[in-house]
Design a protein around this motif. Sequence first.
Motif, PDB file in Angstrom:
ATOM      1  N   ASP A 160       0.831  -1.206   0.000  1.00 51.68           N
ATOM      2  CA  ASP A 160       0.000   0.000   0.000  1.00 51.68           C
ATOM      3  C   ASP A 160       0.864   1.254   0.000  1.00 51.68           C
ATOM      4  O   ASP A 160       0.550   2.228  -0.693  1.00 51.68           O
ATOM      5  CB  ASP A 160      -0.932   0.018   1.203  1.00 51.68           C
ATOM      6  CG  ASP A 160      -2.040  -1.010   1.099  1.00 51.68           C
ATOM      7  OD1 ASP A 160      -2.320  -1.444  -0.042  1.00 51.68           O
ATOM      8  OD2 ASP A 160      -2.607  -1.379   2.140  1.00 51.68           O
ATOM      9  N   ALA A 161       1.924   1.246   0.784  1.00 52.05           N
ATOM     10  CA  ALA A 161       2.811   2.407   0.830  1.00 52.05           C
ATOM     11  C   ALA A 161       3.445   2.638  -0.544  1.00 52.05           C
ATOM     12  O   ALA A 161       3.555   3.781  -1.001  1.00 52.05           O
ATOM     13  CB  ALA A 161       3.894   2.214   1.885  1.00 52.05           C
ATOM     14  N   TYR A 162       3.851   1.567  -1.213  1.00 52.71           N
ATOM     15  CA  TYR A 162       4.435   1.704  -2.549  1.00 52.71           C
ATOM     16  C   TYR A 162       3.404   2.215  -3.545  1.00 52.71           C
ATOM     17  O   TYR A 162       3.691   3.095  -4.360  1.00 52.71           O
ATOM     18  CB  TYR A 162       5.009   0.378  -3.029  1.00 52.71           C
ATOM     19  CG  TYR A 162       5.519   0.434  -4.447  1.00 52.71           C
ATOM     20  CD1 TYR A 162       6.693   1.096  -4.748  1.00 52.71           C
ATOM     21  CD2 TYR A 162       4.809  -0.158  -5.493  1.00 52.71           C
ATOM     22  CE1 TYR A 162       7.163   1.171  -6.049  1.00 52.71           C
ATOM     23  CE2 TYR A 162       5.263  -0.091  -6.791  1.00 52.71           C
ATOM     24  CZ  TYR A 162       6.450   0.570  -7.065  1.00 52.71           C
ATOM     25  OH  TYR A 162       6.899   0.650  -8.355  1.00 52.71           O
ATOM     26  N   SER A 163       2.196   1.680  -3.495  1.00 52.98           N
ATOM     27  CA  SER A 163       1.174   2.090  -4.466  1.00 52.98           C
ATOM     28  C   SER A 163       0.733   3.532  -4.246  1.00 52.98           C
ATOM     29  O   SER A 163       0.265   4.177  -5.182  1.00 52.98           O
ATOM     30  CB  SER A 163      -0.023   1.145  -4.413  1.00 52.98           C
ATOM     31  OG  SER A 163      -0.674   1.252  -3.170  1.00 52.98           O
ATOM     32  N   GLN A 164       0.862   4.048  -3.028  1.00 54.35           N
ATOM     33  CA  GLN A 164       0.488   5.437  -2.771  1.00 54.35           C
ATOM     34  C   GLN A 164       1.499   6.420  -3.362  1.00 54.35           C
ATOM     35  O   GLN A 164       1.146   7.519  -3.751  1.00 54.35           O
ATOM     36  CB  GLN A 164       0.366   5.691  -1.263  1.00 54.35           C
ATOM     37  CG  GLN A 164      -0.814   5.008  -0.631  1.00 54.35           C
ATOM     38  CD  GLN A 164      -2.133   5.527  -1.148  1.00 54.35           C
ATOM     39  OE1 GLN A 164      -2.274   6.701  -1.417  1.00 54.35           O
ATOM     40  NE2 GLN A 164      -3.110   4.641  -1.282  1.00 54.35           N
ATOM     41  N   ARG A 165       2.774   6.018  -3.441  1.00 54.59           N
ATOM     42  CA  ARG A 165       3.787   6.950  -3.925  1.00 54.59           C
ATOM     43  C   ARG A 165       4.242   6.671  -5.353  1.00 54.59           C
ATOM     44  O   ARG A 165       5.154   7.314  -5.847  1.00 54.59           O
ATOM     45  CB  ARG A 165       4.985   6.967  -2.976  1.00 54.59           C
ATOM     46  CG  ARG A 165       5.778   5.692  -2.940  1.00 54.59           C
ATOM     47  CD  ARG A 165       6.987   5.856  -2.023  1.00 54.59           C
ATOM     48  NE  ARG A 165       7.868   4.728  -2.180  1.00 54.59           N
ATOM     49  CZ  ARG A 165       7.877   3.647  -1.422  1.00 54.59           C
ATOM     50  NH1 ARG A 165       7.045   3.563  -0.413  1.00 54.59           N
ATOM     51  NH2 ARG A 165       8.703   2.657  -1.656  1.00 54.59           N
ATOM     52  N   ILE A 166       3.605   5.722  -6.043  1.00 55.36           N
ATOM     53  CA  ILE A 166       3.983   5.412  -7.420  1.00 55.36           C
ATOM     54  C   ILE A 166       3.510   6.545  -8.342  1.00 55.36           C
ATOM     55  O   ILE A 166       2.438   7.120  -8.147  1.00 55.36           O
ATOM     56  CB  ILE A 166       3.409   4.052  -7.868  1.00 55.36           C
ATOM     57  CG1 ILE A 166       4.065   3.585  -9.135  1.00 55.36           C
ATOM     58  CG2 ILE A 166       1.919   4.111  -8.008  1.00 55.36           C
ATOM     59  CD1 ILE A 166       3.759   2.130  -9.472  1.00 55.36           C
ATOM     60  N   LYS A 167       4.324   6.859  -9.308  1.00 53.20           N
ATOM     61  CA  LYS A 167       4.003   7.941 -10.238  1.00 53.20           C
ATOM     62  C   LYS A 167       3.225   7.378 -11.429  1.00 53.20           C
ATOM     63  O   LYS A 167       3.396   6.210 -11.794  1.00 53.20           O
ATOM     64  CB  LYS A 167       5.282   8.606 -10.709  1.00 53.20           C
ATOM     65  CG  LYS A 167       6.017   9.274  -9.580  1.00 53.20           C
ATOM     66  CD  LYS A 167       7.296   9.894 -10.046  1.00 53.20           C
ATOM     67  CE  LYS A 167       7.977  10.552  -8.857  1.00 53.20           C
ATOM     68  NZ  LYS A 167       9.390  10.699  -9.030  1.00 53.20           N
TER      69      LYS A 167
END
Length: 93
Positions: free
Chosen positions: A56-63
Amino acid sequence: MTLPVSQEMEEARLYEELRRAIEEFEEGEQRQIVLNRMIRRLRFAKWRKDRMRKVDAYSQRIKPATLWIILATGAIAPVLLFSMFIWVSLWVE
Protein backbone atom coordinates in the motif's frame (compact mmCIF):
# COMPACT_ATOMS: atom_id res chain seq x y z
CA MET A 1 -7.27 2.44 -0.32
CA THR A 2 -9.92 0.37 1.45
CA LEU A 3 -7.68 -2.68 1.78
CA PRO A 4 -6.34 -1.99 5.29
CA VAL A 5 -9.85 -1.41 6.62
CA SER A 6 -11.04 -4.76 5.26
CA GLN A 7 -7.96 -6.45 6.72
CA GLU A 8 -8.68 -4.94 10.13
CA MET A 9 -12.27 -6.13 9.86
CA GLU A 10 -11.02 -9.61 8.92
CA GLU A 11 -8.69 -9.63 11.91
CA ALA A 12 -11.50 -8.48 14.23
CA ARG A 13 -13.76 -11.20 12.82
CA LEU A 14 -11.06 -13.80 13.46
CA TYR A 15 -10.60 -12.64 17.05
CA GLU A 16 -14.37 -12.83 17.59
CA GLU A 17 -14.40 -16.33 16.13
CA LEU A 18 -11.52 -17.30 18.43
CA ARG A 19 -13.43 -15.96 21.44
CA ARG A 20 -16.52 -17.98 20.46
CA ALA A 21 -14.38 -21.10 19.94
CA ILE A 22 -12.93 -20.72 23.42
CA GLU A 23 -16.41 -20.42 24.94
CA GLU A 24 -17.96 -23.15 22.79
CA PHE A 25 -15.60 -26.05 23.41
CA GLU A 26 -14.81 -27.50 26.78
CA GLU A 27 -11.30 -28.46 27.81
CA GLY A 28 -9.96 -31.26 25.65
CA GLU A 29 -8.42 -32.28 22.40
CA GLN A 30 -11.14 -30.77 20.19
CA ARG A 31 -10.72 -27.36 21.84
CA GLN A 32 -6.96 -27.52 21.39
CA ILE A 33 -7.34 -28.36 17.68
CA VAL A 34 -9.76 -25.47 17.13
CA LEU A 35 -7.57 -23.04 19.08
CA ASN A 36 -4.44 -24.03 17.16
CA ARG A 37 -6.27 -23.57 13.86
CA MET A 38 -7.58 -20.15 14.89
CA ILE A 39 -4.15 -19.02 16.15
CA ARG A 40 -2.58 -20.07 12.85
CA ARG A 41 -5.22 -18.09 10.92
CA LEU A 42 -4.66 -15.02 13.12
CA ARG A 43 -0.90 -15.20 12.59
CA PHE A 44 -1.40 -15.44 8.84
CA ALA A 45 -3.81 -12.46 8.89
CA LYS A 46 -1.28 -10.40 10.85
CA TRP A 47 1.53 -11.41 8.48
CA ARG A 48 -0.63 -10.55 5.46
CA LYS A 49 -1.56 -7.18 6.96
CA ASP A 50 2.12 -6.35 7.53
CA ARG A 51 3.03 -7.37 3.99
CA MET A 52 0.16 -5.45 2.42
CA ARG A 53 1.11 -2.32 4.38
CA LYS A 54 4.36 -2.25 2.35
CA VAL A 55 2.48 -2.74 -0.92
CA ASP A 56 0.00 0.00 0.00
CA ALA A 57 2.81 2.41 0.83
CA TYR A 58 4.44 1.70 -2.55
CA SER A 59 1.17 2.09 -4.47
CA GLN A 60 0.49 5.44 -2.77
CA ARG A 61 3.79 6.95 -3.93
CA ILE A 62 3.98 5.41 -7.42
CA LYS A 63 4.00 7.94 -10.24
CA PRO A 64 1.58 7.69 -13.20
CA ALA A 65 4.42 7.33 -15.71
CA THR A 66 5.80 4.35 -13.79
CA LEU A 67 2.35 2.79 -13.68
CA TRP A 68 1.96 3.17 -17.46
CA ILE A 69 5.38 1.57 -18.02
CA ILE A 70 4.44 -1.38 -15.80
CA LEU A 71 1.10 -1.85 -17.60
CA ALA A 72 2.63 -1.52 -21.08
CA THR A 73 5.38 -4.01 -20.24
CA GLY A 74 2.82 -6.47 -18.92
CA ALA A 75 0.70 -6.10 -22.05
CA ILE A 76 3.54 -6.35 -24.55
CA ALA A 77 5.50 -9.18 -22.88
CA PRO A 78 3.17 -12.06 -23.95
CA VAL A 79 3.10 -10.82 -27.56
CA LEU A 80 6.88 -10.61 -27.69
CA LEU A 81 7.33 -14.03 -26.11
CA PHE A 82 4.88 -15.63 -28.54
CA SER A 83 6.61 -13.92 -31.49
CA MET A 84 9.98 -15.19 -30.28
CA PHE A 85 8.54 -18.69 -29.95
CA ILE A 86 7.26 -18.60 -33.55
CA TRP A 87 10.56 -17.15 -34.84
CA VAL A 88 12.63 -19.80 -33.05
CA SER A 89 10.37 -22.65 -34.16
CA LEU A 90 10.60 -21.48 -37.79
CA TRP A 91 14.39 -21.05 -37.51
CA VAL A 92 14.86 -24.56 -36.02
CA GLU A 93 12.68 -26.15 -38.68
